[in-house]
Write a protein that holds these residues in place. Structure first.
Motif, PDB file in Angstrom:
ATOM      1  N   LYS A 169       0.469  -1.512  -0.243  1.00  0.00           N
ATOM      2  CA  LYS A 169      -0.234  -0.086  -0.031  1.00  0.00           C
ATOM      3  C   LYS A 169       0.457   0.587  -0.188  1.00  0.00           C
ATOM      4  O   LYS A 169       0.496   2.198   0.095  1.00  0.00           O
ATOM      5  CB  LYS A 169      -0.816  -0.223   1.558  1.00  0.00           C
ATOM      6  CG  LYS A 169      -2.064  -0.960   1.345  1.00  0.00           C
ATOM      7  CD  LYS A 169      -2.354  -0.639   2.399  1.00  0.00           C
ATOM      8  CE  LYS A 169      -4.055  -1.600   1.749  1.00  0.00           C
ATOM      9  NZ  LYS A 169      -5.104  -1.601   2.911  1.00  0.00           N
ATOM     10  N   LEU A 170       2.266   1.194   0.626  1.00  0.00           N
ATOM     11  CA  LEU A 170       2.750   2.788   0.946  1.00  0.00           C
ATOM     12  C   LEU A 170       3.605   2.547  -0.978  1.00  0.00           C
ATOM     13  O   LEU A 170       4.086   3.561  -0.797  1.00  0.00           O
ATOM     14  CB  LEU A 170       4.547   1.985   1.015  1.00  0.00           C
ATOM     15  CG  LEU A 170       3.349   2.460   2.707  1.00  0.00           C
ATOM     16  CD1 LEU A 170       5.031   1.462   3.749  1.00  0.00           C
ATOM     17  CD2 LEU A 170       3.128   2.581   3.872  1.00  0.00           C
ATOM     18  N   ILE A 171       3.862   1.783  -1.393  1.00  0.00           N
ATOM     19  CA  ILE A 171       4.546   1.785  -3.359  1.00  0.00           C
ATOM     20  C   ILE A 171       3.315   2.423  -4.288  1.00  0.00           C
ATOM     21  O   ILE A 171       1.332   2.362  -4.166  1.00  0.00           O
ATOM     22  CB  ILE A 171       4.073   0.884  -3.834  1.00  0.00           C
ATOM     23  CG1 ILE A 171       4.872  -0.177  -3.295  1.00  0.00           C
ATOM     24  CG2 ILE A 171       4.661   0.494  -4.906  1.00  0.00           C
ATOM     25  CD1 ILE A 171       5.463  -1.663  -3.985  1.00  0.00           C
ATOM     26  N   PRO A 172       4.092   3.836  -4.545  1.00  0.00           N
ATOM     27  CA  PRO A 172       2.818   4.804  -4.901  1.00  0.00           C
ATOM     28  C   PRO A 172       1.939   4.370  -6.174  1.00  0.00           C
ATOM     29  O   PRO A 172       3.342   3.385  -7.349  1.00  0.00           O
ATOM     30  CB  PRO A 172       4.277   5.912  -5.763  1.00  0.00           C
ATOM     31  CG  PRO A 172       4.758   5.643  -5.167  1.00  0.00           C
ATOM     32  CD  PRO A 172       5.354   4.067  -4.138  1.00  0.00           C
ATOM     33  N   ARG A 173       1.018   4.170  -7.186  1.00  0.00           N
ATOM     34  CA  ARG A 173       0.144   3.844  -7.819  1.00  0.00           C
ATOM     35  C   ARG A 173       0.911   3.561  -9.004  1.00  0.00           C
ATOM     36  O   ARG A 173       0.784   3.453 -10.039  1.00  0.00           O
ATOM     37  CB  ARG A 173      -1.631   4.418  -7.416  1.00  0.00           C
ATOM     38  CG  ARG A 173      -1.996   3.771  -6.278  1.00  0.00           C
ATOM     39  CD  ARG A 173      -3.412   4.499  -6.436  1.00  0.00           C
ATOM     40  NE  ARG A 173      -4.234   3.872  -7.875  1.00  0.00           N
ATOM     41  CZ  ARG A 173      -4.594   2.687  -8.028  1.00  0.00           C
ATOM     42  NH1 ARG A 173      -4.608   1.183  -6.707  1.00  0.00           N
ATOM     43  NH2 ARG A 173      -4.648   1.989  -8.777  1.00  0.00           N
ATOM     44  N   GLU A 174       1.607   5.511  -8.893  1.00  0.00           N
ATOM     45  CA  GLU A 174       2.239   5.295 -10.032  1.00  0.00           C
ATOM     46  C   GLU A 174       3.455   4.222 -10.813  1.00  0.00           C
ATOM     47  O   GLU A 174       2.864   4.494 -11.841  1.00  0.00           O
ATOM     48  CB  GLU A 174       3.015   6.807 -10.554  1.00  0.00           C
ATOM     49  CG  GLU A 174       2.171   8.706 -10.245  1.00  0.00           C
ATOM     50  CD  GLU A 174       1.413   8.308  -8.898  1.00  0.00           C
ATOM     51  OE1 GLU A 174       2.501   7.851  -8.096  1.00  0.00           O
ATOM     52  OE2 GLU A 174       0.784   9.361  -8.604  1.00  0.00           O
TER      53      GLU A 174
END
Length: 276
Positions: free
Chosen positions: A160-165
């Motif tokens: 969840k901490l990984i950017p969606r971009e």
């Protein structure tokens, strides 16, 4: 001006009190570590690590069977729990709003609070009774069940901490969804997932209750996962309740090794988490 100085003085007093309370909370832990190391370090030598236990009354002997058994149980638990736990963590991170995710997350939280002895009884009913005998496999399954919540939660939180971009960029380049998960998201969150696995390993390394109903213990060296095996917590428990002073001494030595092992895992986990 006087009220300003008073606020600064009060702030320093509160900081000092909080610091003293934080230091005081570490005193029991340091005393336990000191007491275990003091009583156990003198027992540890090459023979203690590389030899099997000897019969009561004979000097010498070691805990090789318990060391090997502990490694076997942890490997079985990792083999069973890591792929499943990471898969569930990925699903919870990707489908966090679905109804299935809600119930999966609820079950994970409940499982995390289940006492270890209950997990041992469940593994006894699911594995030991159908097989008709105790085994390392049943012990590894019990420990794997205990590891699952830690791995699932750590995997979900780190993804969840990984950017969606990052994910969107991969998909925009035409990378299939499963390859985006396996070759983009998982490598990006590898350190957090690894810290969760190490934390779960540290949790199960000292568990005794589940193994009483599953692995049962074995005074001999055994590599067959379908037969009973010894483990460090089991050996410590059996030696500590025995009437023999020599076994008490060996229990202190085994406790020292086990505590140092768990401390090492926790330190590695903290280092990985801090670098994450």
């Amino acid at each position: 001006m006087s009220s300003y100085r008073f606020r600064i003085f009060k702030s320093k007093i509160i900081s000092i009190i909080l610091t003293l309370v934080a230091l005081a909370s570490t005193v029991p832990f340091l005393l336990v570590i000191y007491f275990i190391v003091k009583n156990g370090i003198s027992v540890i030598n090459w023979e203690f690590i590389t030899h099997l236990p000897k019969p009561v009354g004979e000097p010498g002997g070691g805990i090789l069977n318990a060391l090997v058994g502990t490694v076997i149980l942890i490997l079985i638990a990792l083999t069973l729990s890591v792929p499943f736990g990471i898969s569930v963590g990925i699903y919870l991170a990707e489908k966090s709003e679905s109804r299935v995710s809600f119930f999966a997350r609820l079950i994970t939280e409940i499982l995390q609070g289940v006492p270890s002895i209950v997990v041992g009884i469940i593994a006894y009913l699911w594995v030991v009774k159908p097989m008709g005998h105790f085994s390392a496999l049943s012990g590894g399954i019990a420990l794997g069940i205990m590891m699952l919540p830690v791995i699932i939660k750590s995997t979900e939180e780190i993804l969840k901490l990984i950017p969606r971009e990052i994910k969107e960029a991969s998909l925009a380049l035409g990378v299939p969804y499963y390859k985006t998960i396996l070759k983009v998201l998982l490598p990006a969150g590898l350190s957090g997932i690894l810290s969760g696995i190490l934390a779960g390993t540290a949790r199960i390394a000292g568990e005794t209750a589940p193994l009483l109903f599953t692995a049962f213990g074995n005074p001999f060296l055994n590599f067959n996962i379908l037969k009973p095996v010894s483990a460090m917590p089991l050996l410590i428990f059996n030696y500590a309740i025995s009437p023999y002073e020599d076994w008490w001494t060996k229990a202190w030595g085994a406790s020292c090794i086990l505590v140092l092992f768990v401390l090492t895992l926790n330190v590695i986990t903290r280092l990985i988490s801090s670098r994450r």
